[in-house]
Write an enzyme that holds these catalytic residues in place. Structure first.
Site, PDB file in Angstrom:
ATOM      1  N   LYS A  69      -1.728  -1.753  17.727  1.00  0.00           N
ATOM      2  CA  LYS A  69      -0.493  -2.144  17.058  1.00  0.00           C
ATOM      3  C   LYS A  69       0.548  -1.024  16.999  1.00  0.00           C
ATOM      4  O   LYS A  69       1.741  -1.283  17.028  1.00  0.00           O
ATOM      5  CB  LYS A  69      -0.801  -2.647  15.639  1.00  0.00           C
ATOM      6  N   ASP A 105       3.227  -9.045   9.185  1.00  0.00           N
ATOM      7  CA  ASP A 105       2.262  -8.929   8.074  1.00  0.00           C
ATOM      8  C   ASP A 105       2.961  -8.990   6.707  1.00  0.00           C
ATOM      9  O   ASP A 105       2.486  -9.668   5.787  1.00  0.00           O
ATOM     10  CB  ASP A 105       1.492  -7.600   8.158  1.00  0.00           C
TER      11      ASP A 105
HETATM   12  P1  NAP Z   1      -5.426   1.102   7.681  1.00  0.00           P
HETATM   13  O1  NAP Z   1      -4.114   1.253   8.359  1.00  0.00           O
HETATM   14  O2  NAP Z   1      -6.611   1.825   8.206  1.00  0.00           O
HETATM   15  O3  NAP Z   1      -5.211   1.510   6.124  1.00  0.00           O
HETATM   16  C1  NAP Z   1      -6.272   1.500   5.206  1.00  0.00           C
HETATM   17  C2  NAP Z   1      -5.774   2.038   3.868  1.00  0.00           C
HETATM   18  O4  NAP Z   1      -6.843   1.968   2.913  1.00  0.00           O
HETATM   19  C3  NAP Z   1      -5.356   3.503   3.914  1.00  0.00           C
HETATM   20  O5  NAP Z   1      -4.327   3.725   2.987  1.00  0.00           O
HETATM   21  C4  NAP Z   1      -6.642   4.222   3.496  1.00  0.00           C
HETATM   22  O6  NAP Z   1      -6.373   5.489   2.931  1.00  0.00           O
HETATM   23  C5  NAP Z   1      -7.188   3.284   2.436  1.00  0.00           C
HETATM   24  N1  NAP Z   1      -8.646   3.364   2.305  1.00  0.00           N
HETATM   25  C6  NAP Z   1      -9.561   3.060   3.258  1.00  0.00           C
HETATM   26  N2  NAP Z   1     -10.800   3.234   2.774  1.00  0.00           N
HETATM   27  C7  NAP Z   1     -10.670   3.658   1.503  1.00  0.00           C
HETATM   28  C8  NAP Z   1     -11.593   4.007   0.470  1.00  0.00           C
HETATM   29  N3  NAP Z   1     -12.913   3.949   0.660  1.00  0.00           N
HETATM   30  N4  NAP Z   1     -11.115   4.417  -0.729  1.00  0.00           N
HETATM   31  C9  NAP Z   1      -9.762   4.478  -0.940  1.00  0.00           C
HETATM   32  N5  NAP Z   1      -8.841   4.167  -0.010  1.00  0.00           N
HETATM   33  C10 NAP Z   1      -9.279   3.745   1.198  1.00  0.00           C
HETATM   34  O7  NAP Z   1      -5.873  -0.449   7.644  1.00  0.00           O
HETATM   35  P2  NAP Z   1      -4.936  -1.752   7.585  1.00  0.00           P
HETATM   36  O8  NAP Z   1      -4.644  -2.209   8.955  1.00  0.00           O
HETATM   37  O9  NAP Z   1      -3.798  -1.468   6.681  1.00  0.00           O
HETATM   38  O10 NAP Z   1      -5.941  -2.828   6.947  1.00  0.00           O
HETATM   39  C11 NAP Z   1      -6.407  -2.717   5.615  1.00  0.00           C
HETATM   40  C12 NAP Z   1      -7.195  -3.987   5.255  1.00  0.00           C
HETATM   41  O11 NAP Z   1      -6.325  -5.100   5.251  1.00  0.00           O
HETATM   42  C13 NAP Z   1      -8.321  -4.336   6.229  1.00  0.00           C
HETATM   43  O12 NAP Z   1      -9.422  -4.800   5.476  1.00  0.00           O
HETATM   44  C14 NAP Z   1      -7.749  -5.472   7.048  1.00  0.00           C
HETATM   45  O13 NAP Z   1      -8.729  -6.369   7.534  1.00  0.00           O
HETATM   46  C15 NAP Z   1      -6.870  -6.162   6.012  1.00  0.00           C
HETATM   47  N6  NAP Z   1      -5.752  -6.913   6.600  1.00  0.00           N
HETATM   48  C16 NAP Z   1      -5.602  -8.225   6.232  1.00  0.00           C
HETATM   49  C17 NAP Z   1      -4.549  -8.955   6.739  1.00  0.00           C
HETATM   50  C18 NAP Z   1      -4.393 -10.404   6.320  1.00  0.00           C
HETATM   51  O14 NAP Z   1      -3.654 -11.135   7.007  1.00  0.00           O
HETATM   52  N7  NAP Z   1      -5.013 -10.849   5.253  1.00  0.00           N
HETATM   53  C19 NAP Z   1      -3.637  -8.373   7.636  1.00  0.00           C
HETATM   54  C20 NAP Z   1      -3.803  -7.022   7.989  1.00  0.00           C
HETATM   55  C21 NAP Z   1      -4.871  -6.292   7.454  1.00  0.00           C
HETATM   56  P3  NAP Z   1      -6.802   6.823   3.736  1.00  0.00           P
HETATM   57  O15 NAP Z   1      -6.081   6.766   5.045  1.00  0.00           O
HETATM   58  O16 NAP Z   1      -6.403   7.912   2.853  1.00  0.00           O
HETATM   59  O17 NAP Z   1      -8.286   6.707   3.950  1.00  0.00           O
END
Ligand code: NAP
Length: 273
Positions: A69, A105
């Site tokens: 992405k 999103d």
């Molecule tokens: P991402 O870019 O990797 O971001 C993840 C975020 O969560 C970062 O801010 C990260 O902080 C934090 N994080 C991860 N593990 C953590 C932990 N154990 N404790 C505290 N903070 C934590 O991922 P993303 O693409 O944004 O996706 C995040 C989630 O949203 C995923 O589960 C994905 O499946 C879901 N999602 C859902 C939809 C929907 O349509 N419903 C759409 C997109 C994404 P750090 O970088 O500091 O670790």
């Protein structure tokens, strides 16, 4: 029926075989009698080559999922203002030979809330996470005139990257946006809406916040959709919160992409069924 004039759309990413997108889009095309077909293509890490192929095949467009992405942004001709700030695209449309990238999103998240009768205007919102999905959501919440957004994240790279983006975001809206350490969860007590945009709870029984912080009538939106009811949502329901799961956002970001591809509204009831 696929004919010589059928327009081709695809999902690019890796893996993609689990994706519900082909069923969603093809059911909608059938219901509306549109001459399009949508397939899922596992491109591995070859995003540049995949986008060249999309040009060669004169595809109408494509969606992008992990891991491409952010990288894809460099290989299209134009990107929307929102995508530029977020630094990622998930929908690319061939507009008369020019590939334009969008991020759906954030709008998917906000439209799902609206569909559930929850407005964002003048609300105080806490967002857990500052990654890709969180950034798209926060930008759209700001555009939708939230009064204040406080982002909670661990200190580190993501924290610093988001801090740099706040200035760009506030150019598009008057919403006060700030980021603080994820330890400061007490702030949740004074908020109207809490969003979990971390993967905490995805495929596990973990929760990002202590349930004591969840007061009655607080709106809680968890964007994790696997499981549909996360531990956070279960605990929130027991405390009388208004709970929104991640499936609606998934549907509404698809609805927005469908509109960008075809100029038409996706038949929601057909897709839900
Ligand atoms: P991402 O870019 O990797 O971001 C993840 C975020 O969560 C970062 O801010 C990260 O902080 C934090 N994080 C991860 N593990 C953590 C932990 N154990 N404790 C505290 N903070 C934590 O991922 P993303 O693409 O944004 O996706 C995040 C989630 O949203 C995923 O589960 C994905 O499946 C879901 N999602 C859902 C939809 C929907 O349509 N419903 C759409 C997109 C994404 P750090 O970088 O500091 O670790």
């Amino acid at each position: 029926m696929i004919t010589g004039t059928t327009k081709l759309l695809a999902l690019f990413g890796s893996p993609v075989s689990h994706s519900g997108s082909p069923v969603m889009y093809n059911s909608a095309f059938k219901a509306l009698g549109l001459d399009y077909v949508y397939v899922a293509i596992d491109i591995g890490n070859n995003i540049k080559e995949a986008i060249s192929a999309a040009r060669l095949f004169n595809m109408k467009g494509f969606n992008l999922t992990m891991p491409c992405k952010s990288e894809a942004l460099h290989y299209v001709d134009e990107v929307s203002k929102e995508a530029e700030i977020v630094g990622a695209i998930n929908t690319v449309v061939n507009e008369n030979g020019k590939l334009k990238g969008y991020i759906t999103d954030g709008i998917g998240f906000v439209n799902n809330l609206l569909n559930k009768g929850i407005t964002v205007k003048n609300k105080k919102i806490v967002v857990l996470g500052a990654g890709g999905a969180a950034t798209a959501i926060i930008l759209q919440l700001a555009i939708a005139c939230a009064s204040e957004i406080v982002v909670l994240n661990r200190r580190g790279k993501t924290f610093d990257k988001f801090s740099e983006k706040i200035k760009e975001m506030t150019k598009l809206s008057d919403t006060a946006i700030s980021i603080t350490d994820i330890k400061n969860t007490e702030i949740i007590k004074g908020t109207d809406i809490l969003v979990n945009a971390t993967p905490i709870g995805m495929g596990t029984d973990e929760t990002p916040v202590n349930s004591d912080l969840l007061k009655k009538d607080l709106v809680i939106a968890d964007i994790v959709y696997n499981p549909v009811e996360t531990r956070l949502l279960k605990e929130a329901k027991n405390r009388g919160c208004i709970c929104i799961n991640g499936k609606g956002m998934l549907l509404y970001q698809g609805i927005e992409a469908f509109r960008l591809f075809t100029g038409q509204n996706m038949p929601k009831e057909v897709i839900k069924a």
